[in-house]
Design an enzyme around this catalytic site. Structure first.
Site, PDB file in Angstrom:
ATOM      1  N   THR A 101      14.031  74.456  47.406  1.00  0.00           N
ATOM      2  CA  THR A 101      14.957  73.830  46.455  1.00  0.00           C
ATOM      3  C   THR A 101      14.202  73.199  45.279  1.00  0.00           C
ATOM      4  OG1 THR A 101      16.360  71.860  46.233  1.00  0.00           O
ATOM      5  CG2 THR A 101      14.868  71.857  48.072  1.00  0.00           C
ATOM      6  N   ASP A 102      14.899  73.068  44.162  1.00  0.00           N
ATOM      7  CA  ASP A 102      14.289  72.382  43.010  1.00  0.00           C
ATOM      8  C   ASP A 102      14.074  70.896  43.292  1.00  0.00           C
ATOM      9  OD1 ASP A 102      16.961  71.521  42.910  1.00  0.00           O
ATOM     10  OD2 ASP A 102      17.318  72.178  40.857  1.00  0.00           O
ATOM     11  N   GLU A 103      14.713  70.385  44.356  1.00  0.00           N
ATOM     12  CA  GLU A 103      14.608  68.949  44.624  1.00  0.00           C
ATOM     13  C   GLU A 103      13.214  68.537  45.076  1.00  0.00           C
ATOM     14  OE1 GLU A 103      17.904  66.984  46.375  1.00  0.00           O
ATOM     15  OE2 GLU A 103      19.288  68.580  45.851  1.00  0.00           O
TER      16      GLU A 103
ATOM     17  N   TYR B  75      15.893  64.389  52.501  1.00  0.00           N
ATOM     18  CA  TYR B  75      16.141  65.842  52.482  1.00  0.00           C
ATOM     19  C   TYR B  75      15.061  66.565  51.681  1.00  0.00           C
ATOM     20  CZ  TYR B  75      17.746  70.189  50.445  1.00  0.00           C
ATOM     21  OH  TYR B  75      17.785  71.487  50.006  1.00  0.00           O
TER      22      TYR B  75
ATOM     23  N   LYS C 209      12.068  69.337  52.809  1.00  0.00           N
ATOM     24  CA  LYS C 209      11.910  70.689  52.244  1.00  0.00           C
ATOM     25  C   LYS C 209      10.508  70.851  51.636  1.00  0.00           C
ATOM     26  CE  LYS C 209      14.542  73.623  52.109  1.00  0.00           C
ATOM     27  NZ  LYS C 209      14.742  74.688  53.129  1.00  0.00           N
TER      28      LYS C 209
HETATM   29  P1  TYD Z   1      25.161  67.331  45.426  1.00  0.00           P
HETATM   30  O1  TYD Z   1      26.168  68.426  45.380  1.00  0.00           O
HETATM   31  O2  TYD Z   1      25.138  66.418  46.607  1.00  0.00           O
HETATM   32  O3  TYD Z   1      23.752  68.014  45.179  1.00  0.00           O
HETATM   33  P2  TYD Z   1      22.288  67.352  44.916  1.00  0.00           P
HETATM   34  O4  TYD Z   1      22.316  65.921  45.219  1.00  0.00           O
HETATM   35  O5  TYD Z   1      21.486  68.098  45.894  1.00  0.00           O
HETATM   36  O6  TYD Z   1      21.968  67.657  43.498  1.00  0.00           O
HETATM   37  O7  TYD Z   1      25.349  66.417  44.157  1.00  0.00           O
HETATM   38  C1  TYD Z   1      25.250  66.929  42.850  1.00  0.00           C
HETATM   39  C2  TYD Z   1      25.293  65.766  41.905  1.00  0.00           C
HETATM   40  O8  TYD Z   1      26.581  65.163  41.987  1.00  0.00           O
HETATM   41  C3  TYD Z   1      24.301  64.663  42.256  1.00  0.00           C
HETATM   42  O9  TYD Z   1      23.804  64.110  41.035  1.00  0.00           O
HETATM   43  C4  TYD Z   1      25.131  63.637  42.995  1.00  0.00           C
HETATM   44  C5  TYD Z   1      26.491  63.782  42.346  1.00  0.00           C
HETATM   45  N1  TYD Z   1      27.641  63.475  43.219  1.00  0.00           N
HETATM   46  C6  TYD Z   1      28.613  62.559  42.792  1.00  0.00           C
HETATM   47  O10 TYD Z   1      28.539  61.988  41.686  1.00  0.00           O
HETATM   48  N2  TYD Z   1      29.672  62.331  43.634  1.00  0.00           N
HETATM   49  C7  TYD Z   1      29.783  62.920  44.853  1.00  0.00           C
HETATM   50  O11 TYD Z   1      30.763  62.643  45.585  1.00  0.00           O
HETATM   51  C8  TYD Z   1      28.777  63.869  45.275  1.00  0.00           C
HETATM   52  C9  TYD Z   1      28.855  64.562  46.608  1.00  0.00           C
HETATM   53  C10 TYD Z   1      27.724  64.115  44.412  1.00  0.00           C
END
Ligand code: TYD
Length: 348
Positions: free
Chosen positions: A125-127, A150, A154
Site C-alpha cells: 500500500t502507499d500508506e 496497519y 504492511k
Molecule cells: P479510508 O477509506 O479508511 O482509507 P485510508 O485511511 O486507508 O486512506 O479513509 C480514506 C480517507 O477518508 C482518510 O483520510 C480517512 C477519511 N475518512 C473520513 O473522513 N471518515 C470516515 O468515516 C472514514 C472511514 C474515513
C-alpha cells in the site's frame, strides 16, 4: 497449466483479481481465504462454479495448512492479498494486523521458499511511505515512515519480502497501490461507507477538516496493474500503482452526494446536509501521493478509468446491490459460506 495461489481471494481487491485471471488466462486459481468479516464468498459468486477456481478456507498464519496446499496444488506463483486493511480498526486493536500482515506473510514466504515458488507478489500500500504532505509524490525507493499500526504492519511485510529476496534469492515483486474503490468494497472504507450512510439518511462523518488528500484508484485498474507486475515485473522490484491525481476527502464526499442525487432524482442538499465534521483520526496522514513513473515506463501500465466514471459505476453498483450491503453487514455472510459452499470447501 499455470497454477497460482491467491491469498485473501474473497476480499475486495483479490476477488476482482481472480475474476480478471479467470477471464483472461487459462490459469488455475487456488484461493486461500480465512473468510473474516471482510472476506465474503458472495464477492465471487459468479466464478464459484468455474473449474479453474479452487477454494480453501484457512488462515495464512497456519503453516501446516499452507504447506499442505502447496503440496497438493503445486502453485508456481503466489499473490499475497490476505491482510487486515482498515486503519481505524488497527488503531482500536493492532494484534490481528501484526498476526495476519506480518506473521502470515512470513509463513507464506517460508513455505514458498521451501517449495521454490517461481514468483511471489506481495500486495502492499502507499500508506507504507507515511504522510506525503509537502513532499514530492513518493517513489519506490523512498524512506518508509508508516503512521498507523496497519501501515507499519504492511511496511514490515514489505521489508521481510525484500530480505527474502536479498538473503535467499526469492523471486519477490512488491506492488504499492493507492486507495482503491469500486464494487464489492466492504462498507467501512470511505466511499462505500458514505454511500451506505447517505442511502440510510445517516450522518456522513468527516474526520478533522476533511482536507486530507488521497489518490483514488478504480479497483479494475489496480488489478490489471497487479497482473502486469506479476507477468512482466522485474524480480526484486517494487511498483507504485496510482492515478497521480489527489482529491480531498470533502471533494470525494460532495461528489458522492451529487451523483447519488443525480441517480435518484433528488436535491443534492438532501445528502450534503448529512455531512458532519467529527474528531480527527489519531495519526491521520494528510496526504498520499505516488510517483508512478516506474510502472508506466517498465510495464506500460497507466490508469484507464477516470474518477468520475469509476465513481458513477461504483454508486450504481451499490444502488443495484443493496442486498449485498445488507448481507455483508448483517453477519449473514458467515453462515452463507457454511450453507452454500460447504461442498466446495477443500480440507487438508
Ligand atoms: P479510508 O477509506 O479508511 O482509507 P485510508 O485511511 O486507508 O486512506 O479513509 C480514506 C480517507 O477518508 C482518510 O483520510 C480517512 C477519511 N475518512 C473520513 O473522513 N471518515 C470516515 O468515516 C472514514 C472511514 C474515513
Amino acid at each position: 497449466m499455470t497454477t497460482i495461489l491467491v491469498t485473501g481471494g474473497c476480499g475486495f481487491i483479490a476477488s476482482h483479481f481472480i475474476r480478471l485471471i479467470l477471464s483472461q488466462t487459462n490459469w488455475r486459481v487456488i484461493n486461500l481465504d480465512a473468510i473474516t468479516y471482510a472476506g465474503n464468498m458472495e464477492n465471487l459468486e459468479d466464478v464459484l462454479s468455474n473449474p479453474n477456481h479452487v477454494f480453501y478456507r484457512g488462515d495464512i498464519t497456519d503453516s501446516k495448512y499452507v504447506s499442505t496446499i502447496f503440496e497438493t496444488e503445486k502453485p508456481s506463483s503466489v499473490v499475497n492479498f490476505a491482510a487486515e486493511s482498515h486503519v481505524d480498526r488497527s488503531i482500536i486493536d493492532s494484534s490481528p494486523f501484526l498476526k495476519t500482515n506480518i506473521l502470515g506473510t512470513h509463513v507464506l514466504l517460508e513455505v514458498a521458499r521451501q517449495k521454490q515458488t517461481s514468483r511471489f507478489l506481495q500486495v502492499s500500500t502507499d500508506e507504507v511511505y507515511g504522510d506525503a504532505e509537502g513532499k514530492a509524490p513518493r517513489r519506490e525507493d523512498d524512506l518508509l515512515k508508516p503512521s498507523s499500526p496497519y501501515a507499519s504492519s504492511k511496511a514490515s511485510a514489505d521489508l521481510l519480502c525484500l530480505s527474502y529476496h536479498r538473503t535467499y534469492g526469492m523471486p519477490i515483486i512488491i506492488v504499492r497501490s493507492a486507495n482503491n474503490y469500486g464494487p464489492f468494497q466492504f462498507p467501512e472504507k470511505l466511499i462505500p461507507l458514505m454511500i451506505r450512510k447517505a442511502l440510510t439518511n445517516s450522518s456522513l462523518p468527516v474526520y478533522g477538516d476533511g482536507l486530507q488528500q488521497r489518490d483514488w484508484l478504480y479497483v479494475k485498474d489496480n488489478v490489471s496493474a497487479i497482473l502486469s507486475a506479476l507477468q512482466s515485473g522485474h524480480i526484486g522490484s517494487i511498483y507504485n500503482i496510482g492515478t497521480g491525481i489527489d482529491r480531498t476527502n470533502l471533494d470525494v464526499i460532495n461528489t458522492i452526494c451529487d451523483l447519488l442525487a443525480e441517480e435518484q432524482g433528488e436535491d443534492t442538499e438532501k445528502f450534503r446536509s448529512l455531512i458532519e465534521f467529527t474528531a480527527d483520526r489519531p495519526g491521520h496522514d494528510r496526504r498520499y501521493a505516488l510517483d508512478t513513473e516506474r510502472i508506466k515506463t517498465e510495464l506500460g501500465w497507466s490508469a484507464q478509468v477516470s474518477f468520475d466514471v469509476g465513481l458513477k459505476d461504483t454508486i450504481r453498483w451499490y444502488l443495484n446491490n443493496q442486498s449485498w450491503i445488507e448481507s455483508v453487514t448483517s453477519g449473514k455472510y458467515t453462515t452463507y459460506y457454511e450453507d452454500v459452499y460447504a461442498g466446495l470447501k477443500q480440507d487438508s
